[in-house]
Scaffold this motif. Structure first.
Motif: not given
Length: 78
Positions: A7-12, A16-19, A25-27, A31-32
């Protein structure tokens, strides 16, 4: 903790956005959102250092676990 790191890697790294992160990640998006909120409170930065193990990461994100505050309608008996 693998999911938290992803989650941290995709965000930073990818911004990417929450959705979008949730699908990858399948969450759930909530949760994100909660994971990113906890990471911001813990002042974690990306990339995580080599010294941050899963135990250290969990302690940083969930240090206030089990300390729920709230109001009772009536005082509890002794």
């Amino acid at each position: 903790m693998r999911r938290v790191r992803e989650i941290l890697r995709y965000r930073f790294e990818q911004g990417l956005g929450h959705k979008s992160i949730a699908v990858r990640v399948g969450a759930a998006p909530s949760t994100v959102r909660e994971t990113l909120r906890r990471a911001a409170i813990a002042e974690l930065s990306w990339p995580l250092g080599d010294d941050i193990s899963d135990a250290v990461l969990e302690a940083a994100l969930y240090q206030a676990g089990g300390t729920k505050t709230g109001h009772r309608r009536s005082p509890e008996p002794d």
